[in-house]
Design an enzyme around this catalytic site. Structure first.
Site, PDB file in Angstrom:
ATOM      1  N   SER B  41      37.104  43.974  42.274  1.00 58.99           N
ATOM      2  CA  SER B  41      36.507  42.464  42.565  1.00 58.99           C
ATOM      3  C   SER B  41      37.332  41.218  42.333  1.00 58.99           C
ATOM      4  O   SER B  41      37.061  40.245  42.878  1.00 58.99           O
ATOM      5  CB  SER B  41      35.202  42.516  41.809  1.00 58.99           C
ATOM      6  OG  SER B  41      35.274  42.095  40.556  1.00 58.99           O
ATOM      7  N   LYS B  91      34.030  37.940  36.296  1.00 60.82           N
ATOM      8  CA  LYS B  91      34.057  37.140  37.193  1.00 60.82           C
ATOM      9  C   LYS B  91      34.507  35.466  37.007  1.00 60.82           C
ATOM     10  O   LYS B  91      34.660  35.225  35.746  1.00 60.82           O
ATOM     11  CB  LYS B  91      32.431  36.917  37.882  1.00 60.82           C
ATOM     12  CG  LYS B  91      32.108  38.248  38.273  1.00 60.82           C
ATOM     13  CD  LYS B  91      32.562  38.855  39.587  1.00 60.82           C
ATOM     14  CE  LYS B  91      31.579  40.135  39.619  1.00 60.82           C
ATOM     15  NZ  LYS B  91      32.506  41.043  39.963  1.00 60.82           N
TER      16      LYS B  91
END
Lengths: 192, 163
Positions: B41, B91
């Site tokens: 990701s 993230k």
């Protein structure tokens, strides 16, 4: 080079202090904690002042918890404060947020309209719980900051002491160890 | 019962070594910790290769990450997934408290989102393979575990620019 005895002594004292301190810290973080709680939100389970709670840390991150358990968690809207609440909804449960805040019995017409969002059902998402204080009238909880991520749970409260209450009960004269009492799961499942 | 100094030297060394484990554990919990990145990701910032399955190891700063105002937009953070408390994810911060964000809709139900007090909007660099704030909404800063300060493994990518 040979260090003098006094320096060696200071060095070893500091090093053992560091090791013992870190061990105590880990126990505090992962095994057991005894801390003060304040505020009216958990009355009558916990006093507003002078109450200390015993928390088991193996329940941190929401492990092995159930509806009705008392927990310590970090406040989602303020990471520097902790809250003590009771779980009143598990992942997947349907929750009616707070119908009283838009009830015409206790609110003005304008308040009813502006609080209309509270009179609705939500489903608690995966990995979250719904928490409320036992004293609903004076509690800032999931009704205002919504669902609480389980990762913020730090432990489960199993017992409490009131340190202003003395070793013996002043009325009966019996030992009560500063009003030590167990805090149990209050959930009652309704038989259908 | 024999005193400590009478025990064999091997056992004595083992016991003294064990007493340092709490110190090590406290250090990795509160100061710095190496952390292996799983998944794609955050590609191409982390795990850029698609040809092999090598995983990056990054250094995570654990102190001064929960205080309001201690993080900035663009920082890469490690935090507990709101959907699974046992899972840690990395993230990049794309929005701070009070800001209004243009979301990816779907999966987010509305085209815009306002970030509440002490919450962060986080997204993966690889938007197509990322479950981020567009799925679970803004996250509380209390979920943050640490801030990624650099890649330390593989050595070829040591200290690569993360911004």
């Amino acid at each position: 080079m040979v260090l003098p005895e006094s320096l060696k002594f200071i060095g070893s004292t500091l090093s053992w202090t560091l090791r013992a301190g870190c061990l105590a810290h880990l126990i505090h973080e992962y095994v057991y904690e005894f801390t003060e709680t304040r505020g009216e939100s958990m009355l009558p389970t916990l006093q507003a002042q002078n109450d200390y709670v015993h928390a088991f840390k193996k329940h941190r991150l929401g492990r092995d918890l159930n509806i009705g358990d008392c927990i310590v968690a970090i406040k989602p809207s303020d990471p520097e404060h902790r809250v003590c609440k009771r779980i009143t909804g598990m992942p997947g449960d349907m929750i009616l947020v707070d119908p009283s805040s838009s009830s015409p019995l206790t609110n003005s017409h304008n308040e009813c309209i502006s609080n209309d969002g509270f009179n609705k059902y939500i489903r608690v998402p995966e990995g979250h719980v719904w928490v409320t204080g036992d004293n609903l009238c004076h509690s800032l909880d999931s009704r205002s900051y919504s669902v609480l991520p389980m990762a913020l749970i730090r432990g489960k409260i199993v017992a409490a002491n009131s340190l202003n209450k003395g070793f013996r009960n002043p009325e009966t004269g019996k030992f009560w160890f500063w009003n030590l009492r167990w805090i149990e799961n209050s959930f009652v499942s309704e038989k259908i | 019962m024999p005193s400590f100094s009478q025990l064999p030297i091997g056992i004595r060394t083992t016991i003294v070594t064990l007493t340092w484990f709490p110190v090590l554990y406290t250090f990795t919990n509160h100061i710095y910790q190496p952390f292996q990145i799983n998944g794609m990701s955050m590609s191409p910032t982390f795990n850029p290769n698609t040809s092999n399955t090598s995983k990056d190891i990054v250094l995570v700063q654990k102190f001064n990450v929960k205080k309001p105002g201690s993080l900035n937009k663009g920082d890469i953070i490690l935090f507990h997934s709101p959907l699974d408390p046992e899972k840690l994810v990395t993230k990049r911060i794309q929005g701070m408290q009070g800001e209004t964000i243009n979301t990816q809709s779907p999966p987010y139900p509305r085209p815009e989102a306002r970030i509440p007090r002490n919450h962060l909007w986080v997204e993966g660099d690889n938007a197509f393979h990322s479950i981020d704030s567009n799925s679970f909404g803004a996250i509380s800063q209390a979920l943050v575990v640490g801030k990624v300060i650099g890649v330390i493994w593989p050595l070829a990518r040591f200290g690569v620019d993360l911004s």
